[in-house]
Design a protein around this motif. Sequence first.
Motif, PDB file in Angstrom:
ATOM      1  N   MET A   1       1.124  -1.191   0.113  1.00  7.85           N
ATOM      2  CA  MET A   1       0.034   0.011   0.108  1.00  7.85           C
ATOM      3  C   MET A   1       0.852   1.201   0.127  1.00  7.85           C
ATOM      4  O   MET A   1       1.646   1.534   1.127  1.00  7.85           O
ATOM      5  CB  MET A   1      -0.839  -0.142   1.299  1.00  7.85           C
ATOM      6  CG  MET A   1      -2.147   0.997   1.093  1.00  7.85           C
ATOM      7  SD  MET A   1      -3.376   0.313  -0.068  1.00  7.85           S
ATOM      8  CE  MET A   1      -3.715  -1.029   0.641  1.00  7.85           C
ATOM      9  N   ARG A   2       0.642   2.149  -1.061  1.00  4.71           N
ATOM     10  CA  ARG A   2       1.623   3.003  -1.233  1.00  4.71           C
ATOM     11  C   ARG A   2       0.954   4.642  -1.082  1.00  4.71           C
ATOM     12  O   ARG A   2       1.533   5.383  -0.614  1.00  4.71           O
ATOM     13  CB  ARG A   2       2.569   3.225  -2.462  1.00  4.71           C
ATOM     14  CG  ARG A   2       3.270   1.734  -2.797  1.00  4.71           C
ATOM     15  CD  ARG A   2       3.965   1.854  -4.149  1.00  4.71           C
ATOM     16  NE  ARG A   2       4.749   3.160  -4.323  1.00  4.71           N
ATOM     17  CZ  ARG A   2       5.946   3.097  -3.807  1.00  4.71           C
ATOM     18  NH1 ARG A   2       6.540   2.160  -2.949  1.00  4.71           N
ATOM     19  NH2 ARG A   2       6.901   4.316  -4.121  1.00  4.71           N
ATOM     20  N   ARG A   3      -0.149   4.343  -1.625  1.00  2.35           N
ATOM     21  CA  ARG A   3      -1.038   5.784  -1.441  1.00  2.35           C
ATOM     22  C   ARG A   3      -2.623   5.316  -1.292  1.00  2.35           C
ATOM     23  O   ARG A   3      -3.104   4.475  -1.892  1.00  2.35           O
ATOM     24  CB  ARG A   3      -0.883   6.651  -3.005  1.00  2.35           C
ATOM     25  CG  ARG A   3      -1.593   7.698  -2.970  1.00  2.35           C
ATOM     26  CD  ARG A   3      -1.365   8.391  -4.216  1.00  2.35           C
ATOM     27  NE  ARG A   3      -2.081   9.745  -4.600  1.00  2.35           N
ATOM     28  CZ  ARG A   3      -2.664  10.034  -5.581  1.00  2.35           C
ATOM     29  NH1 ARG A   3      -2.775   9.225  -6.649  1.00  2.35           N
ATOM     30  NH2 ARG A   3      -3.318  11.424  -5.499  1.00  2.35           N
ATOM     31  N   ILE A  20      -6.988   9.107  12.614  1.00  2.00           N
ATOM     32  CA  ILE A  20      -6.540   7.938  12.058  1.00  2.00           C
ATOM     33  C   ILE A  20      -5.564   8.288  10.933  1.00  2.00           C
ATOM     34  O   ILE A  20      -4.472   7.397  10.586  1.00  2.00           O
ATOM     35  CB  ILE A  20      -7.693   7.187  11.418  1.00  2.00           C
ATOM     36  CG1 ILE A  20      -7.265   5.633  11.162  1.00  2.00           C
ATOM     37  CG2 ILE A  20      -8.362   7.756  10.167  1.00  2.00           C
ATOM     38  CD1 ILE A  20      -6.820   4.888  12.602  1.00  2.00           C
ATOM     39  N   GLY A  21      -5.659   9.330  10.211  1.00  2.00           N
ATOM     40  CA  GLY A  21      -4.738   9.499   8.933  1.00  2.00           C
ATOM     41  C   GLY A  21      -3.303   9.803   9.688  1.00  2.00           C
ATOM     42  O   GLY A  21      -2.259   9.193   9.138  1.00  2.00           O
ATOM     43  N   GLU A  22      -3.227  10.547  11.015  1.00  2.00           N
ATOM     44  CA  GLU A  22      -1.836  10.599  11.753  1.00  2.00           C
ATOM     45  C   GLU A  22      -1.451   9.469  12.143  1.00  2.00           C
ATOM     46  O   GLU A  22      -0.220   9.132  12.200  1.00  2.00           O
ATOM     47  CB  GLU A  22      -2.201  11.412  12.698  1.00  2.00           C
ATOM     48  CG  GLU A  22      -2.298  13.069  12.092  1.00  2.00           C
ATOM     49  CD  GLU A  22      -1.034  13.320  11.440  1.00  2.00           C
ATOM     50  OE1 GLU A  22       0.090  13.306  11.790  1.00  2.00           O
ATOM     51  OE2 GLU A  22      -1.222  13.815  10.458  1.00  2.00           O
ATOM     52  N   SER A  28       3.192   3.723   9.128  1.00  2.00           N
ATOM     53  CA  SER A  28       3.568   3.371   7.946  1.00  2.00           C
ATOM     54  C   SER A  28       4.272   4.566   7.036  1.00  2.00           C
ATOM     55  O   SER A  28       3.381   5.396   6.349  1.00  2.00           O
ATOM     56  CB  SER A  28       2.320   3.078   6.887  1.00  2.00           C
ATOM     57  OG  SER A  28       1.653   1.750   7.604  1.00  2.00           O
ATOM     58  N   PRO A  29       5.338   5.044   7.611  1.00  2.00           N
ATOM     59  CA  PRO A  29       6.020   6.399   7.126  1.00  2.00           C
ATOM     60  C   PRO A  29       6.102   6.500   5.510  1.00  2.00           C
ATOM     61  O   PRO A  29       6.186   7.478   5.023  1.00  2.00           O
ATOM     62  CB  PRO A  29       7.134   6.249   7.965  1.00  2.00           C
ATOM     63  CG  PRO A  29       7.622   4.922   8.202  1.00  2.00           C
ATOM     64  CD  PRO A  29       6.303   4.539   8.523  1.00  2.00           C
ATOM     65  N   THR A 371       2.246 -14.550   7.141  1.00  2.00           N
ATOM     66  CA  THR A 371       2.984 -13.539   7.898  1.00  2.00           C
ATOM     67  C   THR A 371       2.607 -12.110   7.480  1.00  2.00           C
ATOM     68  O   THR A 371       2.281 -11.696   6.427  1.00  2.00           O
ATOM     69  CB  THR A 371       4.610 -13.665   7.515  1.00  2.00           C
ATOM     70  OG1 THR A 371       5.333 -12.619   8.241  1.00  2.00           O
ATOM     71  CG2 THR A 371       4.819 -13.517   5.805  1.00  2.00           C
ATOM     72  N   PRO A 372       2.445 -11.486   8.490  1.00  3.05           N
ATOM     73  CA  PRO A 372       1.871 -10.087   8.531  1.00  3.05           C
ATOM     74  C   PRO A 372       2.689  -8.984   7.840  1.00  3.05           C
ATOM     75  O   PRO A 372       2.393  -7.986   7.379  1.00  3.05           O
ATOM     76  CB  PRO A 372       1.497  -9.721   9.937  1.00  3.05           C
ATOM     77  CG  PRO A 372       2.493 -10.377  10.772  1.00  3.05           C
ATOM     78  CD  PRO A 372       2.624 -11.662  10.014  1.00  3.05           C
ATOM     79  N   ALA A 373       4.146  -9.347   7.861  1.00  5.89           N
ATOM     80  CA  ALA A 373       4.988  -8.473   7.169  1.00  5.89           C
ATOM     81  C   ALA A 373       5.488  -8.743   5.777  1.00  5.89           C
ATOM     82  O   ALA A 373       5.461  -9.941   5.667  1.00  5.89           O
ATOM     83  CB  ALA A 373       6.358  -8.289   8.084  1.00  5.89           C
TER      84      ALA A 373
END
Length: 381
Positions: A1-3, A20-22, A28-29, A371-373
């Motif tokens: 997920m990038r955008r 929630i956006g913050e 997810s920086p 795996t979650p990652a």
Amino acid sequence: MRRAAILSFTEKGTGLNLWIGEQIRRESPGMTIENYAVSRFAAGECRPFTSITELMCDLFPSMDGILFIGAMGIAVRSIAPLIAGKDCDPAVLVMDELGEYCVSVLSGHLGGANEWCREVAVCAGAQPVITTATDCEQRFAVDVFAAKNFLSITEIGKIKEISGRILEGKKVGAASEEEISGPVPDGLRYYPISSPEGAVISDELYHPGSTGTAEEAGFYIGYDKTALPFQTTLHLIPRDLFVGMGCRKGTPFTQLADFLDRAFRERGMAAERIRAIYSIDRKKEEEGLIQLARKLRVPFVTFSEDALRKVEGEYQGSAFVEHTVGVDNVCERSAVLGSGGGVLLVPKQAENGMTFAVAQKKFRLRWTWQTPAPLDMADWE
């Protein structure tokens, strides 16, 4: 997920939208979040909108994910005319304005909505609601396995048959040209083609309608789209090619797409193998490259000239390019850098102000798809 985009429709919803956006930005920086709210309730970073229909026409084809904060009906009605298919639709979630539940609505597997739903729910302290059968039954899902292992699915319609058989308790075959680590999931019978076990199907691999296996349906991992190890075969193609591109400013998307498509066909390479498109950061707003990546359903990633200059190796340097962008070669260096040090498979190709190069790097496949990652560079060979 990038955008991703977050939309809200009430004053209370806008408060949750901003909060929630913050939370997502913090967790997810690398993810870009855009906040939108109905004009009368827009505040802070929320961009105002008056027509959800017009906004969806802009957001739906360009976002990886969309989170509605509000009623499920609003979300369903606004996205319904735009839904095209599970291989191209963005992940869509709906959260109530109290932040109690987060529901995965669209593109649960290929679009990553189910995984994103869990992540957003954790950020918000909400209860994730996921309804896909393989998730509810905790069974192997071939589309999730493919996404986790960077495998391109060529026949989306066959996913349903594979998943259906597994849910019915029937065995599904898995034939792979590549090695897969970890324990084989329940519901699969694995045929590693390069091993003695793979001899069961190797002689029949390229003969339509015939199979030496007990499974009528299964999936094949490899590069030959004509291989048919099972009567019903779903083909999964490894995304092992990394494309670096450069172009004159304003080069049309159609011209870039034709250039790349012709070059791939001439070399017998499938476009489904492309993992991402790379370039220099001064091209990050180049619309033609952005549209090309969108068409291929792959990320478009750019690097600084300093990062490209540090890529080790011998490349086809150009004094003009170095004078213009600060580095002697963009396409070859960005392809190798994007691949994490892969082999330059196709050196610089140039035509009418466009350039591209292709680096290849294989990676280890894993059965541990739950795996979650996401897979990271530690998984590259």
